[in-house]
Design a protein around this motif. Structure first.
Motif, PDB file in Angstrom:
ATOM      1  N   THR A 184      29.666  43.227  38.958  1.00  0.00           N
ATOM      2  CA  THR A 184      28.952  43.719  37.774  1.00  0.00           C
ATOM      3  C   THR A 184      29.714  44.836  37.060  1.00  0.00           C
ATOM      4  O   THR A 184      29.439  45.098  35.893  1.00  0.00           O
ATOM      5  CB  THR A 184      27.543  44.213  38.148  1.00  0.00           C
ATOM      6  N   GLU A 185      30.655  45.467  37.745  1.00  0.00           N
ATOM      7  CA  GLU A 185      31.449  46.553  37.154  1.00  0.00           C
ATOM      8  C   GLU A 185      32.740  46.060  36.493  1.00  0.00           C
ATOM      9  O   GLU A 185      33.423  46.824  35.820  1.00  0.00           O
ATOM     10  CB  GLU A 185      31.797  47.591  38.214  1.00  0.00           C
ATOM     11  N   ILE A 186      33.054  44.781  36.683  1.00  0.00           N
ATOM     12  CA  ILE A 186      34.264  44.202  36.085  1.00  0.00           C
ATOM     13  C   ILE A 186      34.019  44.040  34.582  1.00  0.00           C
ATOM     14  O   ILE A 186      32.940  43.616  34.167  1.00  0.00           O
ATOM     15  CB  ILE A 186      34.577  42.830  36.728  1.00  0.00           C
ATOM     16  N   PRO A 187      35.014  44.354  33.749  1.00  0.00           N
ATOM     17  CA  PRO A 187      34.837  44.200  32.296  1.00  0.00           C
ATOM     18  C   PRO A 187      34.479  42.766  31.900  1.00  0.00           C
ATOM     19  O   PRO A 187      34.886  41.804  32.563  1.00  0.00           O
ATOM     20  CB  PRO A 187      36.207  44.576  31.724  1.00  0.00           C
ATOM     21  N   ASP A 188      33.719  42.619  30.823  1.00  0.00           N
ATOM     22  CA  ASP A 188      33.273  41.300  30.364  1.00  0.00           C
ATOM     23  C   ASP A 188      34.425  40.388  29.948  1.00  0.00           C
ATOM     24  O   ASP A 188      34.270  39.167  29.946  1.00  0.00           O
ATOM     25  CB  ASP A 188      32.286  41.430  29.205  1.00  0.00           C
ATOM     26  N   ASP A 189      35.587  40.955  29.608  1.00  0.00           N
ATOM     27  CA  ASP A 189      36.718  40.127  29.197  1.00  0.00           C
ATOM     28  C   ASP A 189      37.606  39.706  30.376  1.00  0.00           C
ATOM     29  O   ASP A 189      38.644  39.078  30.196  1.00  0.00           O
ATOM     30  CB  ASP A 189      37.547  40.826  28.124  1.00  0.00           C
ATOM     31  N   TRP A 190      37.178  40.014  31.601  1.00  0.00           N
ATOM     32  CA  TRP A 190      37.895  39.625  32.817  1.00  0.00           C
ATOM     33  C   TRP A 190      37.944  38.108  32.905  1.00  0.00           C
ATOM     34  O   TRP A 190      37.012  37.420  32.507  1.00  0.00           O
ATOM     35  CB  TRP A 190      37.160  40.224  34.017  1.00  0.00           C
ATOM     36  N   THR A 242      42.045  44.534  39.613  1.00  0.00           N
ATOM     37  CA  THR A 242      40.718  44.955  40.030  1.00  0.00           C
ATOM     38  C   THR A 242      40.807  45.548  41.436  1.00  0.00           C
ATOM     39  O   THR A 242      41.174  44.855  42.385  1.00  0.00           O
ATOM     40  CB  THR A 242      39.735  43.763  40.008  1.00  0.00           C
ATOM     41  N   THR A 255      36.008  32.513  31.998  1.00  0.00           N
ATOM     42  CA  THR A 255      35.402  33.804  31.704  1.00  0.00           C
ATOM     43  C   THR A 255      34.469  34.240  32.823  1.00  0.00           C
ATOM     44  O   THR A 255      34.067  33.441  33.669  1.00  0.00           O
ATOM     45  CB  THR A 255      34.595  33.749  30.397  1.00  0.00           C
ATOM     46  N   LYS A 256      34.109  35.484  32.797  1.00  0.00           N
ATOM     47  CA  LYS A 256      33.201  36.067  33.788  1.00  0.00           C
ATOM     48  C   LYS A 256      31.851  35.338  33.790  1.00  0.00           C
ATOM     49  O   LYS A 256      31.195  35.229  34.821  1.00  0.00           O
ATOM     50  CB  LYS A 256      33.020  37.551  33.483  1.00  0.00           C
ATOM     51  N   THR A 302      35.339  47.246  43.919  1.00  0.00           N
ATOM     52  CA  THR A 302      34.760  47.069  42.586  1.00  0.00           C
ATOM     53  C   THR A 302      33.730  45.951  42.613  1.00  0.00           C
ATOM     54  O   THR A 302      34.055  44.799  42.905  1.00  0.00           O
ATOM     55  CB  THR A 302      35.854  46.720  41.547  1.00  0.00           C
TER      56      THR A 302
END
Length: 69
Positions: A37-43, A30, A51-52, A34
């Motif tokens: 809120t812009e981080i992918p949901d699977d982060w 990342t 999980t996020k 960044t």
């Protein structure tokens, strides 16, 4: 350092990792700047693998402070 409302903390017991958008997260690829809120949901949390959805903002709406906890 980012504004606390832009920083998110892992709520998993014994973790407490704080994501700072100014620093990003090299372990997860990342880039600095960044927004959370812009981080992918699977982060996943780089410390505990949570999980996020396990993260909450440090301040502002949705934070533990806003709820009086």
């Amino acid at each position: 350092m980012a504004n606390p409302k832009d920083m998110y903390q892992c709520q998993v017991s014994n973790c407490g990792y704080i994501y700072d958008p100014d620093k990003g997260e090299p372990k997860t690829g990342t880039a600095p700047g960044t927004a959370f809120t812009e981080i992918p949901d699977d982060w996943k949390c780089p410390h505990c693998g949570a999980t996020k959805k396990s993260f909450r903002p440090l301040a502002g709406p949705g934070s533990t402070l806003a709820e009086g906890a």
